[in-house]
Enzyme design. Structure first.
Site, PDB file in Angstrom:
ATOM      1  N   GLU A 166      -6.671 -11.874   7.027  1.00 39.14           N
ATOM      2  CA  GLU A 166      -7.377 -10.617   6.813  1.00 39.14           C
ATOM      3  C   GLU A 166      -8.826 -10.790   6.365  1.00 39.14           C
ATOM      4  O   GLU A 166      -9.502  -9.782   6.107  1.00 39.14           O
ATOM      5  CB  GLU A 166      -6.634  -9.784   5.766  1.00 39.14           C
ATOM      6  CG  GLU A 166      -5.189  -9.478   6.153  1.00 39.14           C
ATOM      7  CD  GLU A 166      -4.483  -8.639   5.122  1.00 39.14           C
ATOM      8  OE1 GLU A 166      -4.522  -7.399   5.252  1.00 39.14           O
ATOM      9  OE2 GLU A 166      -3.905  -9.223   4.183  1.00 39.14           O
ATOM     10  N   ASP A 210      -8.412  -4.768   7.481  1.00 39.38           N
ATOM     11  CA  ASP A 210      -9.055  -5.629   6.490  1.00 39.38           C
ATOM     12  C   ASP A 210      -9.953  -6.671   7.139  1.00 39.38           C
ATOM     13  O   ASP A 210     -11.038  -6.965   6.619  1.00 39.38           O
ATOM     14  CB  ASP A 210      -7.998  -6.311   5.624  1.00 39.38           C
ATOM     15  CG  ASP A 210      -7.495  -5.402   4.521  1.00 39.38           C
ATOM     16  OD1 ASP A 210      -8.315  -4.930   3.714  1.00 39.38           O
ATOM     17  OD2 ASP A 210      -6.286  -5.157   4.463  1.00 39.38           O
ATOM     18  N   ARG A 238       6.779  -6.461   3.184  1.00 41.51           N
ATOM     19  CA  ARG A 238       5.438  -6.921   2.815  1.00 41.51           C
ATOM     20  C   ARG A 238       5.305  -6.800   1.302  1.00 41.51           C
ATOM     21  O   ARG A 238       5.436  -5.723   0.738  1.00 41.51           O
ATOM     22  CB  ARG A 238       4.335  -6.118   3.488  1.00 41.51           C
ATOM     23  CG  ARG A 238       2.960  -6.661   3.038  1.00 41.51           C
ATOM     24  CD  ARG A 238       1.815  -6.183   3.853  1.00 41.51           C
ATOM     25  NE  ARG A 238       1.450  -4.813   3.586  1.00 41.51           N
ATOM     26  CZ  ARG A 238       0.286  -4.268   3.998  1.00 41.51           C
ATOM     27  NH1 ARG A 238      -0.574  -5.001   4.685  1.00 41.51           N
ATOM     28  NH2 ARG A 238       0.025  -2.999   3.751  1.00 41.51           N
ATOM     29  N   ASP A 295      15.892 -10.831  -2.853  1.00 41.47           N
ATOM     30  CA  ASP A 295      17.193 -10.547  -3.451  1.00 41.47           C
ATOM     31  C   ASP A 295      17.779  -9.218  -2.982  1.00 41.47           C
ATOM     32  O   ASP A 295      18.982  -8.987  -3.137  1.00 41.47           O
ATOM     33  CB  ASP A 295      17.088 -10.551  -4.980  1.00 41.47           C
ATOM     34  CG  ASP A 295      17.042 -11.952  -5.567  1.00 41.47           C
ATOM     35  OD1 ASP A 295      17.292 -12.919  -4.821  1.00 41.47           O
ATOM     36  OD2 ASP A 295      16.739 -12.091  -6.771  1.00 41.47           O
ATOM     37  N   HIS A 352       0.807  -1.220   0.000  1.00 40.69           N
ATOM     38  CA  HIS A 352       0.000   0.000   0.000  1.00 40.69           C
ATOM     39  C   HIS A 352       0.840   1.270   0.000  1.00 40.69           C
ATOM     40  O   HIS A 352       0.296   2.361   0.100  1.00 40.69           O
ATOM     41  CB  HIS A 352      -0.938   0.008   1.208  1.00 40.69           C
ATOM     42  CG  HIS A 352      -2.056  -0.977   1.100  1.00 40.69           C
ATOM     43  ND1 HIS A 352      -2.993  -0.942   0.092  1.00 40.69           N
ATOM     44  CD2 HIS A 352      -2.389  -2.044   1.874  1.00 40.69           C
ATOM     45  CE1 HIS A 352      -3.866  -1.929   0.247  1.00 40.69           C
ATOM     46  NE2 HIS A 352      -3.511  -2.620   1.320  1.00 40.69           N
TER      47      HIS A 352
END
Length: 256
Positions: free
Chosen positions: A150, A176, A72, A86, A46
Site C-alpha cells: 500500500e 492507499d 483483515r 481463534d 476500517h
C-alpha cells in the site's frame, strides 16, 4: 477452522479466484456473498467489526458452501492475528506491510511454535479444544497469509516480501497506494499503472500471486487489463448502495 488448503493451493496454482469484501459484518449478508465467491474478507481495520462479529461471519460463510474466509486485521500485531484466527477464519489479510521482516512477523503470528509465535489454546478454530492437538500439529490446515502492498516503500520491497516462506499472496490496496504516490484515485495514470506493473513483476519473480480490490464493474475490467492474478470484485456495502440507488432511479423514471 475453515479449511484454507484449497484457497492456498489455488492461489499458488495461478487460478483466477474471486472474492467479496465484507464490511457490514452481518451473517446473512456474508452468507449471501459467500455463495458467489471462492473467498471473502471480513474487515476489522476500517469497519466497526469486533471479534464476535468475525466469529458469526465465519459461521455464516461456512454454512454457505466452500468459500474460505480471511479476516483483515487492523495492523501487523501478533495478538490481533491470534485472536481473529481463534474465531475459525481461514487466514488473515495484513495491511501496510513494507519489508520482508514485517512479512516474516506476520507469518510467524499465524504459526504455532516452534515455527511461529501463535499462542496455543482451545477456541472455535479447534472445536473449543477438542481438536487442539491436531491443529497444533498442522492436521487442521495452515492459515492463509495475504499481505497488502500500500506504499511506495512496500513497492520497492515487493520481491523480498513475496519471497518470504509462508506468504501465499500479495494484495495491492489501490486507494492507499495511489494516495502514497500522490495520485489518489487516478488508477489509469501512468505513475499508478507503472507502479502496479512493478509490483506484479517483482512478486511474480518469487512465484507469488498479486490481487486487488475492485469497487465497480469498470474497475474489475481495468484490473483484469492490468494483469492481476485474482480480484476481490466488490464490497457488501457497495452492493447494497448500488441496488438501492438503481431501485430509486427506476422508480423515479417510472413515475415521470
Amino acid at each position: 477452522m475453515s479449511d484454507s488448503s484449497t484457497l492456498r493451493r489455488r492461489l499458488r496454482d495461478g487460478d483466477s479466484v474471486v472474492g467479496h469484501w465484507l464490511s457490514v459484518a452481518h451473517p446473512a449478508v456474508a452468507e449471501v456473498c459467500a455463495r458467489e465467491a471462492d473467498f471473502a474478507v471480513v474487515d476489522t481495520e476500517h469497519a466497526p467489526t469486533d471479534l464476535a462479529d468475525v466469529a458469526n461471519v465465519a459461521r455464516a460463510v461456512e454454512s454457505a458452501g466452500e468459500a474460505a474466509l480471511l479476516a483483515r486485521v487492523a495492523d501487523n500485531d501478533p495478538v490481533r492475528i491470534k485472536r481473529v484466527l481463534d474465531t475459525g477464519v481461514s487466514g488473515v489479510l495484513v495491511p501496510m506491510v513494507e519489508s520482508a521482516e514485517e512479512a516474516r512477523r506476520a507469518v510467524e503470528a499465524t504459526r504455532y511454535p516452534p515455527e511461529g509465535v501463535r499462542g496455543i489454546a482451545g477456541s472455535r478454530a479447534n472445536d473449543y479444544g477438542r481438536n487442539l492437538a491436531a491443529q497444533v500439529r498442522g492436521d487442521e490446515g495452515t492459515p492463509a497469509v495475504v499481505l497488502q502492498i500500500e506504499t511506495d516503500e512496500a513497492v520497492a520491497e515487493a520481491r523480498d516480501i513475496a519471497a518470504v516462506e509462508g506468504v501465499d499472496a500479495l494484495l495491492v490496496g489501490p486507494a492507499d497506494l495511489s494516495g502514497s504516490l500522490g495520485v489518489f484515485g487516478e488508477y489509469e495514470s501512468d505513475r499508478f499503472r507503472e507502479t502496479v506493473e512493478s509490483v506484479l513483476a517483482r512478486a511474480h519473480d518469487a512465484d507469488t500471486p498479486v490481487g486487488t480490490l475492485a469497487t465497480d464493474e469498470s474497475e474489475i475490467r481495468l484490473w483484469a487489463d492490468y494483469g492481476y492474478d485474482y480480484q476481490i470484485v466488490g464490497t457488501d456495502a457497495g452492493y447494497l448502495a448500488d441496488g438501492a440507488e438503481r431501485a430509486r432511479l427506476t422508480y423515479e423514471d417510472a413515475m415521470r
